[in-house]
Design a protein around this motif. Structure first.
Motif, PDB file in Angstrom:
ATOM      1  N   ALA A  23       0.842  -1.190   0.000  1.00 28.71           N
ATOM      2  CA  ALA A  23       0.000   0.000   0.000  1.00 28.71           C
ATOM      3  C   ALA A  23       0.875   1.237   0.000  1.00 28.71           C
ATOM      4  CB  ALA A  23      -0.912  -0.014   1.213  1.00 28.71           C
ATOM      5  N   ALA A  24       0.636   2.110  -0.956  1.00 32.74           N
ATOM      6  CA  ALA A  24       1.421   3.332  -1.093  1.00 32.74           C
ATOM      7  C   ALA A  24       0.617   4.539  -0.637  1.00 32.74           C
ATOM      8  CB  ALA A  24       1.859   3.511  -2.541  1.00 32.74           C
ATOM      9  N   SER A  25       1.312   5.487  -0.040  1.00 30.30           N
ATOM     10  CA  SER A  25       0.685   6.747   0.353  1.00 30.30           C
ATOM     11  C   SER A  25       1.705   7.861   0.173  1.00 30.30           C
ATOM     12  CB  SER A  25       0.177   6.689   1.787  1.00 30.30           C
ATOM     13  OG  SER A  25       1.242   6.446   2.685  1.00 30.30           O
ATOM     14  N   GLY A  26       1.229   9.085   0.299  1.00 26.95           N
ATOM     15  CA  GLY A  26       2.112  10.219   0.095  1.00 26.95           C
ATOM     16  C   GLY A  26       2.076  10.679  -1.352  1.00 26.95           C
ATOM     17  N   ARG A  27       3.229  10.940  -1.923  1.00 21.90           N
ATOM     18  CA  ARG A  27       3.337  11.489  -3.285  1.00 21.90           C
ATOM     19  C   ARG A  27       3.225  10.364  -4.321  1.00 21.90           C
ATOM     20  NH1 ARG A  27       5.580  16.706  -3.454  1.00 21.90           N
ATOM     21  NH2 ARG A  27       6.620  16.262  -5.435  1.00 21.90           N
ATOM     22  N   THR A  28       2.111   9.693  -4.316  1.00 25.11           N
ATOM     23  CA  THR A  28       1.951   8.547  -5.217  1.00 25.11           C
ATOM     24  C   THR A  28       1.936   8.971  -6.679  1.00 25.11           C
ATOM     25  OG1 THR A  28      -0.439   8.646  -4.970  1.00 25.11           O
ATOM     26  CG2 THR A  28       0.749   7.155  -3.497  1.00 25.11           C
ATOM     27  N   PHE A  29       1.634  10.227  -6.932  1.00 25.50           N
ATOM     28  CA  PHE A  29       1.622  10.694  -8.325  1.00 25.50           C
ATOM     29  C   PHE A  29       3.026  10.660  -8.929  1.00 25.50           C
ATOM     30  CE2 PHE A  29       3.717  14.674  -7.456  1.00 25.50           C
ATOM     31  CZ  PHE A  29       3.335  14.988  -6.162  1.00 25.50           C
ATOM     32  N   SER A  30       4.036  10.582  -8.055  1.00 24.17           N
ATOM     33  CA  SER A  30       5.412  10.559  -8.555  1.00 24.17           C
ATOM     34  C   SER A  30       5.908   9.157  -8.888  1.00 24.17           C
ATOM     35  CB  SER A  30       6.359  11.170  -7.510  1.00 24.17           C
ATOM     36  OG  SER A  30       6.446  10.338  -6.359  1.00 24.17           O
ATOM     37  N   ILE A  31       5.113   8.151  -8.573  1.00 23.81           N
ATOM     38  CA  ILE A  31       5.550   6.780  -8.806  1.00 23.81           C
ATOM     39  C   ILE A  31       5.484   6.445 -10.287  1.00 23.81           C
ATOM     40  CG2 ILE A  31       5.112   4.342  -8.334  1.00 23.81           C
ATOM     41  CD1 ILE A  31       3.831   5.224  -5.682  1.00 23.81           C
ATOM     42  N   TYR A  32       6.561   5.881 -10.789  1.00 26.36           N
ATOM     43  CA  TYR A  32       6.575   5.434 -12.180  1.00 26.36           C
ATOM     44  C   TYR A  32       6.620   3.910 -12.257  1.00 26.36           C
ATOM     45  CZ  TYR A  32       7.650   5.286 -17.135  1.00 26.36           C
ATOM     46  OH  TYR A  32       7.596   5.044 -18.480  1.00 26.36           O
ATOM     47  N   ASN A  33       7.544   3.320 -11.536  1.00 27.58           N
ATOM     48  CA  ASN A  33       7.669   1.861 -11.490  1.00 27.58           C
ATOM     49  C   ASN A  33       7.583   1.370 -10.044  1.00 27.58           C
ATOM     50  OD1 ASN A  33       7.946   1.024 -14.161  1.00 27.58           O
ATOM     51  ND2 ASN A  33      10.152   1.386 -14.174  1.00 27.58           N
ATOM     52  N   VAL A  34       7.093   0.168  -9.887  1.00 27.91           N
ATOM     53  CA  VAL A  34       7.067  -0.505  -8.593  1.00 27.91           C
ATOM     54  C   VAL A  34       7.748  -1.854  -8.739  1.00 27.91           C
ATOM     55  CG1 VAL A  34       5.660  -1.357  -6.701  1.00 27.91           C
ATOM     56  CG2 VAL A  34       4.885   0.609  -8.047  1.00 27.91           C
ATOM     57  N   GLY A  35       8.561  -2.186  -7.768  1.00 33.40           N
ATOM     58  CA  GLY A  35       9.245  -3.473  -7.811  1.00 33.40           C
ATOM     59  C   GLY A  35       9.018  -4.249  -6.533  1.00 33.40           C
ATOM     60  N   TRP A  36       8.994  -5.559  -6.684  1.00 33.84           N
ATOM     61  CA  TRP A  36       9.029  -6.459  -5.535  1.00 33.84           C
ATOM     62  C   TRP A  36      10.403  -7.117  -5.485  1.00 33.84           C
ATOM     63  CZ3 TRP A  36       5.875  -7.102  -1.497  1.00 33.84           C
ATOM     64  CH2 TRP A  36       4.553  -6.671  -1.599  1.00 33.84           C
ATOM     65  N   PHE A  37      10.991  -7.085  -4.317  1.00 34.69           N
ATOM     66  CA  PHE A  37      12.285  -7.704  -4.074  1.00 34.69           C
ATOM     67  C   PHE A  37      12.120  -8.753  -2.982  1.00 34.69           C
ATOM     68  CE2 PHE A  37      15.304  -4.723  -6.129  1.00 34.69           C
ATOM     69  CZ  PHE A  37      14.437  -3.679  -6.427  1.00 34.69           C
ATOM     70  N   ARG A  38      13.099  -9.611  -2.879  1.00 36.67           N
ATOM     71  CA  ARG A  38      13.134 -10.531  -1.749  1.00 36.67           C
ATOM     72  C   ARG A  38      14.586 -10.768  -1.342  1.00 36.67           C
ATOM     73  NH1 ARG A  38      11.125 -16.239  -4.452  1.00 36.67           N
ATOM     74  NH2 ARG A  38      13.011 -16.674  -5.708  1.00 36.67           N
ATOM     75  N   GLN A  39      14.743 -11.103  -0.079  1.00 38.43           N
ATOM     76  CA  GLN A  39      16.070 -11.424   0.418  1.00 38.43           C
ATOM     77  C   GLN A  39      15.961 -12.608   1.381  1.00 38.43           C
ATOM     78  OE1 GLN A  39      18.316  -8.184   2.154  1.00 38.43           O
ATOM     79  NE2 GLN A  39      20.238  -9.247   1.728  1.00 38.43           N
ATOM     80  N   ALA A  40      16.609 -13.675   1.003  1.00 34.15           N
ATOM     81  CA  ALA A  40      16.655 -14.863   1.842  1.00 34.15           C
ATOM     82  C   ALA A  40      17.883 -14.788   2.737  1.00 34.15           C
ATOM     83  CB  ALA A  40      16.696 -16.112   0.977  1.00 34.15           C
ATOM     84  N   PRO A  41      17.869 -15.483   3.853  1.00 34.41           N
ATOM     85  CA  PRO A  41      19.022 -15.469   4.764  1.00 34.41           C
ATOM     86  C   PRO A  41      20.305 -15.878   4.043  1.00 34.41           C
ATOM     87  CG  PRO A  41      17.150 -16.504   5.821  1.00 34.41           C
ATOM     88  CD  PRO A  41      16.762 -16.280   4.383  1.00 34.41           C
ATOM     89  N   GLY A  42      21.319 -15.032   4.195  1.00 34.00           N
ATOM     90  CA  GLY A  42      22.601 -15.337   3.601  1.00 34.00           C
ATOM     91  C   GLY A  42      22.707 -15.107   2.117  1.00 34.00           C
ATOM     92  N   LYS A  43      21.652 -14.539   1.529  1.00 32.73           N
ATOM     93  CA  LYS A  43      21.672 -14.301   0.082  1.00 32.73           C
ATOM     94  C   LYS A  43      21.500 -12.830  -0.216  1.00 32.73           C
ATOM     95  CE  LYS A  43      20.011 -18.844  -1.374  1.00 32.73           C
ATOM     96  NZ  LYS A  43      19.035 -19.571  -2.236  1.00 32.73           N
ATOM     97  N   ASP A  44      21.881 -12.463  -1.431  1.00 31.54           N
ATOM     98  CA  ASP A  44      21.706 -11.082  -1.871  1.00 31.54           C
ATOM     99  C   ASP A  44      20.239 -10.786  -2.129  1.00 31.54           C
ATOM    100  OD1 ASP A  44      24.728 -11.167  -3.885  1.00 31.54           O
ATOM    101  OD2 ASP A  44      24.430 -10.659  -1.769  1.00 31.54           O
ATOM    102  N   ARG A  45      19.906  -9.514  -2.050  1.00 30.79           N
ATOM    103  CA  ARG A  45      18.562  -9.103  -2.407  1.00 30.79           C
ATOM    104  C   ARG A  45      18.330  -9.331  -3.891  1.00 30.79           C
ATOM    105  NH1 ARG A  45      17.587  -3.163  -0.840  1.00 30.79           N
ATOM    106  NH2 ARG A  45      18.860  -2.815  -2.697  1.00 30.79           N
ATOM    107  N   GLU A  46      17.142  -9.836  -4.212  1.00 30.75           N
ATOM    108  CA  GLU A  46      16.811 -10.215  -5.585  1.00 30.75           C
ATOM    109  C   GLU A  46      15.585  -9.452  -6.056  1.00 30.75           C
ATOM    110  OE1 GLU A  46      15.418 -14.238  -5.865  1.00 30.75           O
ATOM    111  OE2 GLU A  46      15.529 -14.290  -8.064  1.00 30.75           O
ATOM    112  N   LEU A  47      15.684  -8.834  -7.209  1.00 30.01           N
ATOM    113  CA  LEU A  47      14.524  -8.204  -7.846  1.00 30.01           C
ATOM    114  C   LEU A  47      13.723  -9.305  -8.519  1.00 30.01           C
ATOM    115  CD1 LEU A  47      12.894  -5.752  -8.840  1.00 30.01           C
ATOM    116  CD2 LEU A  47      14.467  -5.635 -10.793  1.00 30.01           C
ATOM    117  N   ILE A  48      12.463  -9.466  -8.143  1.00 28.60           N
ATOM    118  CA  ILE A  48      11.695 -10.571  -8.694  1.00 28.60           C
ATOM    119  C   ILE A  48      10.574 -10.139  -9.632  1.00 28.60           C
ATOM    120  CG2 ILE A  48      12.235 -12.213  -6.868  1.00 28.60           C
ATOM    121  CD1 ILE A  48       9.551 -11.516  -5.570  1.00 28.60           C
ATOM    122  N   ALA A  49      10.073  -8.926  -9.489  1.00 26.28           N
ATOM    123  CA  ALA A  49       8.990  -8.496 -10.373  1.00 26.28           C
ATOM    124  C   ALA A  49       8.877  -6.981 -10.353  1.00 26.28           C
ATOM    125  CB  ALA A  49       7.660  -9.112  -9.959  1.00 26.28           C
ATOM    126  N   THR A  50       8.517  -6.426 -11.490  1.00 25.16           N
ATOM    127  CA  THR A  50       8.266  -4.983 -11.559  1.00 25.16           C
ATOM    128  C   THR A  50       7.041  -4.724 -12.411  1.00 25.16           C
ATOM    129  OG1 THR A  50       9.561  -4.514 -13.575  1.00 25.16           O
ATOM    130  CG2 THR A  50      10.755  -4.543 -11.478  1.00 25.16           C
TER     131      THR A  50
END
Length: 120
Positions: A23-50
C-alpha cells in the motif's frame, strides 16, 4: 515522499499460495515503477517483479516467472504480488519499492518488508 507498507506474508506449505500487498501513500503521483524484491538469509537481495504504476509492462525474474503475478490497483494505491505454487526456496523477506524513474533497477522508497516462510 512515498510511504510503503507491505502485508500478506506468513507461513504456507509448499505448493500453496499467498498474495502480498504493498500500500502506497504520500506522493503517489510521482511513482513510475514498482518493484518487488526478496532477500533470503545469507543471500543477496533479488529483484523478482516490476510493474509500471499505470499497469503493464511487467518484468519477472526467471526464478518466479510463471508462478508469481504482479498487478496494480491504482484506485487503492496498492500493488499486489500473487504467489502460486510456492517452493521452499521462496522463503524470504519480501519488500516493495518505488521509483520515479523509468529504470527497473534503481528505487527511491522502500517498505519495511513482510516475511514469507514456505514449509515442506
Amino acid at each position: 515522499q512515498v510511504q510503503l507498507v507491505e502485508s500478506g506474508g506468513g507461513l504456507v506449505q509448499a505448493g500453496g499460495s499467498l498474495r502480498l500487498s504493498c500500500a502506497a501513500s504520500g506522493r503517489t503521483f510521482s511513482i513510475y515503477n514498482v518493484g518487488w524484491f526478496r532477500q533470503a538469509p545469507g543471500k543477496d537481495r533479488e529483484l523478482i517483479a516490476t510493474i509500471r504504476w499505470s499497469g503493464d509492462p511487467t518484468y519477472y525474474a526467471d526464478s518466479v516467472k510463471g508462478r508469481f503475478t504482479i498487478s496494480t490497483d491504482n484506485a487503492k494505491n496498492t500493488v499486489y504480488l500473487q504467489m502460486n505454487n510456492l517452493e521452499r526456496e521462496d522463503t524470504a523477506d519480501y519488500y516493495c519499492a518505488t521509483t520515479a524513474s523509468g529504470s527497473r533497477w534503481s528505487y527511491d522508497y522502500w517498505g519495511q518488508g513482510t516475511h514469507v516462510t514456505v514449509s515442506s
